[in-house]
Design a protein around this motif. Structure first.
Motif, short mmCIF file in Angstrom:
data_model
loop_
_atom_site.label_atom_id
_atom_site.label_comp_id
_atom_site.label_asym_id
_atom_site.label_seq_id
_atom_site.Cartn_x
_atom_site.Cartn_y
_atom_site.Cartn_z
N ASP A 132 39.41 4.89 -64.77
CA ASP A 132 40.23 4.08 -63.87
C ASP A 132 40.02 4.57 -62.45
O ASP A 132 39.76 5.77 -62.23
CB ASP A 132 41.71 4.21 -64.23
N VAL A 133 40.14 3.67 -61.47
CA VAL A 133 39.93 4.09 -60.08
C VAL A 133 41.09 3.65 -59.19
O VAL A 133 41.67 2.58 -59.38
CB VAL A 133 38.60 3.57 -59.50
N GLN A 134 41.38 4.51 -58.23
CA GLN A 134 42.37 4.25 -57.20
C GLN A 134 41.89 4.90 -55.91
O GLN A 134 40.90 5.65 -55.91
CB GLN A 134 43.74 4.82 -57.59
N LEU A 135 42.62 4.66 -54.82
CA LEU A 135 42.28 5.26 -53.53
C LEU A 135 43.28 6.34 -53.15
O LEU A 135 44.48 6.19 -53.35
CB LEU A 135 42.27 4.19 -52.43
N THR A 136 42.76 7.43 -52.57
CA THR A 136 43.62 8.44 -51.99
C THR A 136 44.18 7.93 -50.66
O THR A 136 43.77 6.89 -50.14
CB THR A 136 42.84 9.73 -51.73
N GLY A 137 45.09 8.70 -50.09
CA GLY A 137 45.67 8.31 -48.81
C GLY A 137 44.65 8.24 -47.69
O GLY A 137 44.85 7.48 -46.73
N ASP A 138 43.55 8.98 -47.79
CA ASP A 138 42.51 8.91 -46.77
C ASP A 138 41.33 8.05 -47.21
O ASP A 138 40.24 8.15 -46.66
CB ASP A 138 42.04 10.31 -46.35
N GLY A 139 41.57 7.17 -48.20
CA GLY A 139 40.60 6.13 -48.51
C GLY A 139 39.42 6.52 -49.38
O GLY A 139 38.39 5.84 -49.35
N VAL A 140 39.55 7.57 -50.18
CA VAL A 140 38.46 7.97 -51.07
C VAL A 140 38.73 7.44 -52.47
O VAL A 140 39.84 7.55 -52.99
CB VAL A 140 38.31 9.51 -51.11
N LEU A 141 37.71 6.86 -53.09
CA LEU A 141 37.83 6.30 -54.43
C LEU A 141 37.79 7.44 -55.45
O LEU A 141 36.80 8.17 -55.54
CB LEU A 141 36.69 5.32 -54.69
N ILE A 142 38.88 7.59 -56.19
CA ILE A 142 38.97 8.67 -57.17
C ILE A 142 39.16 8.10 -58.57
O ILE A 142 39.56 6.96 -58.76
CB ILE A 142 40.12 9.65 -56.85
N VAL A 143 38.87 8.94 -59.57
CA VAL A 143 39.07 8.58 -60.97
C VAL A 143 40.48 9.03 -61.34
O VAL A 143 40.75 10.21 -61.51
CB VAL A 143 38.01 9.25 -61.86
N GLN A 144 41.38 8.06 -61.43
CA GLN A 144 42.81 8.35 -61.58
C GLN A 144 43.49 7.16 -62.23
O GLN A 144 43.32 6.03 -61.80
CB GLN A 144 43.42 8.64 -60.21
N HIS A 145 44.27 7.41 -63.29
CA HIS A 145 44.93 6.32 -64.01
C HIS A 145 46.22 5.88 -63.33
O HIS A 145 46.37 4.73 -62.92
CB HIS A 145 45.21 6.74 -65.45
#
Length: 374
Positions: A132-145
């Motif tokens: 799953d992917v989401q964005l961090t607060g500084d706009g980086v695409l991370i693998v996070q549910h």
């Protein structure tokens, strides 16, 4: 049949996020280095007039050999993942056997979405990697549910409030227990990987503390260059459009078009993604699946794989009839178990395989290997 499909549709409408959850890889290559050696000095010719030899003074200390020091011994680096059997989505879809996709690396066997889990999942027999992917607060695409870090890490709070640097210092294995995941009420000793990320506990041989952090999408894609990635966009339209845009950009920049399939529960997000990346394979979202099950609506041909759970409560979503209907349309079915306590085992995987499903998104990739062999 239509009554069953209607019930199925009711189930689909109430489904939770994928899995029924109730830049570079961190490993460093540590090698044993040989101690430096120097060649013996070359003998020189003696002068013609050699001075007479004299005995050393009695007060000289006896000669001693220099101390022998061994080179430091380090743990071996984790082995690189074996080449994948199916290196593109097209090859995976056309496989002549059921495929084994590790859910978040195999989240019932290793800490969810860590590099450690993805490597262990491949080693256990996974053909492809689901994430799953989401964005961090500084706009980086991370693998996070989840949209918070509460379920897996040693702190709490929204993912969108954290920078990449802040989120990657967290212990992403803090709440993993092989007896029950996700559970946060188990005895402390069951959380067997807790503290590795923070340096309080040594990493398993071949791994490092970084292998237990939150990973970026790019680091996973680059660490497994031969494997298909099954990527779910989290969130809903229009709030998650930045995630859609970031994923499309990363796929293009990394040359992943042929080995990524994208899924979301939100069909509007999928439509937006398809406009940006029309050549990337897709799985339909909830609206399309509901209309297909209930009304026999047509679904666009670029939706090559249906990804669905086996049950919603007591209502059967997957059975031999629905699998055959999908096959009749020239598509394939991948199933993601939505009840870890009863479905993440070889017996249940075997039941699904008996229905003719084409793949299982497994929390226990090794159990899927056993099921396929039985």
């Amino acid at each position: 049949m239509m009554r069953r499909l209607a019930l199925t549709t009711t189930a689909l409408i109430t489904l939770a996020a994928c899995g029924g959850e109730s830049d570079t890889a961190g490993s460093s290559s540590n090698t044993v280095t040989e101690p430096d050696t120097t060649s013996a000095p070359v003998a020189t010719e003696l002068a013609a007039t050699t001075p007479p030899q004299t005995e050393p003074p009695a007060t000289d200390p006896p000669a001693t050999d220099p101390p022998i020091t061994d080179p430091p011994v380090t743990e071996p680096a984790a082995a690189e993942p074996a080449p994948a059997e199916f290196t593109t989505v097209a090859a995976l879809v056309a496989a002549d056997r059921p495929v084994n996709l590790s859910h978040a690396g195999g989240d019932q066997a290793a800490p969810h979405s860590t590099m450690f889990a993805f490597r262990e999942g491949i080693a256990a027999g996974a053909d492809a990697l689901e994430m799953d992917v989401q964005l961090t607060g500084d706009g980086v695409l991370i693998v996070q549910h989840d949209d918070t870090v509460d379920k897996t890490t040693n702190t709490t709070g929204p993912v969108g409030d954290l920078t990449l640097e802040e989120i990657q210092v967290l212990d992403n294995a803090h709440w993993f227990s092989p007896q029950c995941w996700p559970c946060q009420d188990r005895p402390a000793e069951e959380y067997i990987y807790r503290g590795i990320r923070t340096g309080d506990v040594p990493a398993p041989p071949g791994y490092a503390a970084d292998d237990f952090r939150v990973e970026t999408f790019r680091s996973i894609a680059e660490s497994f260059p031969d494997h298909v990635l099954d990527v779910e966009i989290k969130g809903s339209f229009p709030d998650a459009i930045p995630v859609v845009e970031a994923l499309a950009a990363e796929i293009a920049a990394l040359g992943l078009t042929d080995r990524v399939i994208v899924v979301s529960f939100d069909d509007q997000l999928l439509d937006t993604f398809h406009e940006l990346a029309p050549d990337v394979a897709l799985s339909p979202g909830l609206t399309r699946l509901t209309d297909w099950f209930l009304n026999g609506a047509e679904i666009e041909p670029y939706f090559t794989v249906f990804q669905v759970p086996p049950f919603q409560g007591d209502i059967e979503v997957i059975n031999a009839d629905t699998v055959q209907r999908v096959h009749d349309e020239g598509r394939v079915v991948w199933v993601w178990p939505d009840d870890a306590s009863t479905q993440e085992n070889a017996d249940f995987y075997s039941l699904l395989l008996g229905y003719g499903v084409d793949g299982i998104i497994t929390g226990r990739p090794a159990a899927m290997v056993d099921a396929a062999a039985s």
